[in-house]
Design an enzyme around this catalytic site. Structure first.
Site, PDB file in Angstrom:
ATOM      1  N   ARG A 174       0.828  -1.230   0.000  1.00 20.52           N
ATOM      2  CA  ARG A 174       0.000   0.000   0.000  1.00 20.52           C
ATOM      3  C   ARG A 174       0.858   1.275   0.000  1.00 20.52           C
ATOM      4  O   ARG A 174       0.437   2.311   0.491  1.00 20.52           O
ATOM      5  CB  ARG A 174      -0.956   0.054   1.200  1.00 20.52           C
ATOM      6  CG  ARG A 174      -1.974  -1.054   1.276  1.00 20.52           C
ATOM      7  CD  ARG A 174      -2.955  -1.035   0.104  1.00 20.52           C
ATOM      8  NE  ARG A 174      -4.090  -1.877   0.369  1.00 20.52           N
ATOM      9  CZ  ARG A 174      -4.156  -3.185   0.077  1.00 20.52           C
ATOM     10  NH1 ARG A 174      -3.149  -3.799  -0.505  1.00 20.52           N
ATOM     11  NH2 ARG A 174      -5.252  -3.864   0.355  1.00 20.52           N
ATOM     12  N   SER A 231     -10.928  -1.176   3.246  1.00 15.17           N
ATOM     13  CA  SER A 231     -10.150  -1.287   4.489  1.00 15.17           C
ATOM     14  C   SER A 231      -9.810   0.116   4.965  1.00 15.17           C
ATOM     15  O   SER A 231      -9.217   0.893   4.218  1.00 15.17           O
ATOM     16  CB  SER A 231      -8.835  -2.012   4.231  1.00 15.17           C
ATOM     17  OG  SER A 231      -9.076  -3.321   3.794  1.00 15.17           O
ATOM     18  N   GLU A 257      -5.305   3.458   6.184  1.00 14.20           N
ATOM     19  CA  GLU A 257      -4.953   3.326   4.765  1.00 14.20           C
ATOM     20  C   GLU A 257      -5.612   4.488   4.015  1.00 14.20           C
ATOM     21  O   GLU A 257      -5.097   4.987   3.020  1.00 14.20           O
ATOM     22  CB  GLU A 257      -5.496   1.982   4.250  1.00 14.20           C
ATOM     23  CG  GLU A 257      -5.294   1.786   2.784  1.00 14.20           C
ATOM     24  CD  GLU A 257      -5.911   0.487   2.247  1.00 14.20           C
ATOM     25  OE1 GLU A 257      -5.718  -0.582   2.853  1.00 14.20           O
ATOM     26  OE2 GLU A 257      -6.567   0.561   1.206  1.00 14.20           O
TER      27      GLU A 257
HETATM   28  N1  EPU Z   1     -10.472 -11.148  10.330  1.00  6.60           N
HETATM   29  C1  EPU Z   1     -11.112 -11.230  11.535  1.00  6.60           C
HETATM   30  N2  EPU Z   1     -12.130 -10.362  11.775  1.00  6.60           N
HETATM   31  C2  EPU Z   1     -12.529  -9.425  10.872  1.00  6.60           C
HETATM   32  C3  EPU Z   1     -11.856  -9.341   9.655  1.00  6.60           C
HETATM   33  C4  EPU Z   1     -10.823 -10.200   9.389  1.00  6.60           C
HETATM   34  O1  EPU Z   1     -10.795 -12.058  12.369  1.00  6.60           O
HETATM   35  O2  EPU Z   1     -13.486  -8.698  11.163  1.00  6.60           O
HETATM   36  C5  EPU Z   1      -9.419 -12.121  10.030  1.00  6.60           C
HETATM   37  C6  EPU Z   1      -9.913 -13.107   8.963  1.00  6.60           C
HETATM   38  O3  EPU Z   1     -10.569 -14.191   9.532  1.00  6.60           O
HETATM   39  C7  EPU Z   1      -8.637 -13.532   8.300  1.00  6.60           C
HETATM   40  C8  EPU Z   1      -7.776 -12.284   8.396  1.00  6.60           C
HETATM   41  O4  EPU Z   1      -8.311 -11.483   9.420  1.00  6.60           O
HETATM   42  O5  EPU Z   1      -8.026 -14.551   9.005  1.00  6.60           O
HETATM   43  C9  EPU Z   1      -7.692 -11.533   7.096  1.00  6.60           C
HETATM   44  O6  EPU Z   1      -8.969 -11.067   6.696  1.00  6.60           O
HETATM   45  P1  EPU Z   1      -9.342 -10.821   5.165  1.00  6.60           P
HETATM   46  O7  EPU Z   1      -8.980 -11.989   4.364  1.00  6.60           O
HETATM   47  O8  EPU Z   1     -10.747 -10.328   5.098  1.00  6.60           O
HETATM   48  O9  EPU Z   1      -8.333  -9.695   4.675  1.00  6.60           O
HETATM   49  P2  EPU Z   1      -7.742  -8.394   5.381  1.00  6.60           P
HETATM   50  O10 EPU Z   1      -6.332  -8.645   5.739  1.00  6.60           O
HETATM   51  O11 EPU Z   1      -8.668  -7.938   6.449  1.00  6.60           O
HETATM   52  C10 EPU Z   1      -6.769  -7.425   3.169  1.00  6.60           C
HETATM   53  C11 EPU Z   1      -6.829  -6.151   2.387  1.00  6.60           C
HETATM   54  C12 EPU Z   1      -8.134  -6.070   1.612  1.00  6.60           C
HETATM   55  C13 EPU Z   1      -8.196  -7.254   0.664  1.00  6.60           C
HETATM   56  C14 EPU Z   1      -8.106  -8.549   1.500  1.00  6.60           C
HETATM   57  C15 EPU Z   1      -8.055  -9.792   0.654  1.00  6.60           C
HETATM   58  C16 EPU Z   1      -5.541  -4.513   3.642  1.00  6.60           C
HETATM   59  C17 EPU Z   1      -5.569  -3.291   4.476  1.00  6.60           C
HETATM   60  N3  EPU Z   1      -6.727  -4.998   3.278  1.00  6.60           N
HETATM   61  O12 EPU Z   1      -7.798  -7.375   4.142  1.00  6.60           O
HETATM   62  O13 EPU Z   1      -8.101  -4.890   0.832  1.00  6.60           O
HETATM   63  O14 EPU Z   1      -9.395  -7.261  -0.083  1.00  6.60           O
HETATM   64  O15 EPU Z   1      -6.895  -8.523   2.294  1.00  6.60           O
HETATM   65  O16 EPU Z   1      -6.799  -9.893   0.070  1.00  6.60           O
HETATM   66  O17 EPU Z   1      -4.461  -4.996   3.301  1.00  6.60           O
HETATM   67  C18 EPU Z   1      -8.686  -2.586   0.854  1.00  6.60           C
HETATM   68  O18 EPU Z   1      -7.472  -2.335   0.860  1.00  6.60           O
HETATM   69  O19 EPU Z   1      -9.558  -1.661   0.846  1.00  6.60           O
HETATM   70  C19 EPU Z   1      -9.125  -3.965   0.918  1.00  6.60           C
HETATM   71  C20 EPU Z   1     -10.417  -4.295   1.036  1.00  6.60           C
END
Ligand code: EPU
Length: 331
Positions: free
Chosen positions: A160, A231, A327
């Protein structure tokens, strides 16, 4: 245009206005705006407004927006195709066209809101792919009228992050982004939910796009229905020693290894552990299906969202001693 309403230019759906709003549809029109002295401080160049939080009801300067659109092929061989894409092209229109042509590389980035220029600034990423993986160069025009093309290696890309996020690069406007996509597919299916959504079918670019769209729709709110900027925070990257301590207390903590010394921890998980998931503070709320997303649950103002964001950050700091950083860009 003066006293311009920005509700349609920020996905939080905030009822804010700009003192002045300027759009251009070509490099020549942007040059004209520059040479006629129309771009004066304060100014802000926006994309689709999907990563912005206006904190006041009026932006006192000029908002600039690119309408340079379109995709052209610059070269191709049997293995790959190189494209030049206008910065104002809607990101997902670009992805859809790539998928329709069978060009592989951006299908994991389906349905991300925003425009191509901002995607290159932000190095958007999802499901194991980042924009930097397919970007080869960035064409720019700066406020002094100089054109410069930056090869991807010079763009300082990281999670990012890019050169173009640095404050000193504000006077540099991205006009076009160059991409290299594959004709022979190399899919990125490391993300468990993506493999599951494919349900054992042999992947094609179209099937991967459909699967990503299904996952995103199930987890992330549609900004047309519930204002949000995806995010809100970046996933913090912490020293491995600190991660090992956390793991003792929370054996199920999800994580991604960055390198041997650093570990990335999902901010959504940290926020959920603090009890914020689905909770509101005034008209701003933490989304019930993904705690990393803050939403405008009614007629929230930018200040309401900031208030919630600060409270969430404070909880995570208190419980985990980790500073999560937005972000989203505060304006
Ligand atoms: N999780 C929780 N609780 C929540 C949300 C997530 O426990 O409320 C846990 C999930 O169970 C999982 C982990 O956190 O084990 C990761 O969650 P998720 O796969 O939803 O991805 P993220 O790390 O929360 C990132 C990006 C997203 C992107 C997803 C999928 C960032 C800041 N965000 O989210 O990007 O779609 O991975 O690759 O890196 C964005 O930047 O706007 C965005 C949506």
């Amino acid at each position: 245009m003066n006293d311009f309403p920005l509700r349609g230019h920020n996905t939080f759906g905030l009822d804010v206005r700009a003192a002045r709003f300027l759009e251009y549809t070509s490099e020549e029109e942007l040059e004209e705006l520059i040479h006629t002295g129309q771009i004066t401080e304060p100014y802000l160049h926006i994309g689709g407004g999907s990563n912005l939080l206006f904190t006041d009801e009026c932006y006192p300067g000029t908002i600039l927006h690119s309408c340079i659109r379109g995709i052209s092929v610059t070269s191709e061989d049997d293995a790959s195709i190189c494209l030049r894409v206008g910065a104002g092209t809607v990101w997902d229109d670009f992805v859809r066209q790539c998928v329709e042509n069978g060009w592989q590389g951006v299908e994991n980035l389906s349905l991300i809101p925003g425009e191509v220029g901002a995607a290159a600034v932000q190095n958007i990423g999802a499901y194991g792919v980042e924009a930097k993986d397919v970007i080869t160069a960035i064409e720019t025009l700066d406020i002094s009228g100089h054109r410069k093309t930056y090869p991807a290696e010079a763009c300082g890309y990281a999670y990012r992050q890019s050169l173009f996020k640095r404050p000193e690069m504000k006077p540099t406007f991205i006009t076009h982004v160059h991409f290299r996509l594959n004709k022979a597919p190399r899919f990125h299916l490391d993300y468990g939910a993506l493999r599951e959504a494919l349900g054992g079918q042999a992947p094609t670019v179209a099937l991967v796009r459909e699967a990503v769209i299904r996952i995103r729709r199930s987890k992330l709110p549609d900004p047309k229905e519930l204002g949000n900027a995806g995010s809100f925070f970046m996933n913090p990257i912490i020293p491995r020693a600190r991660f090992e301590e956390l793991k003792k207390e929370h054996p199920s903590i999800p994580h991604y290894d960055v390198d041997e010394n650093l570990v990335k921890v999902p901010a959504g998980w940290l926020i959920e552990q603090c009890g914020w998931k689905g909770k509101s503070l005034g008209p701003a709320a933490v989304y019930s299906k993904q705690a990393l997303v803050l939403v405008n649950a009614g007629e929230a103002t930018g200040a309401d969202i900031v208030h919630l964001a600060r409270a969430v950050q404070a909880s995570v700091r208190e419980k985990f001693d980790i500073n999560i950083q937005p972000e989203v860009l505060f304006v």
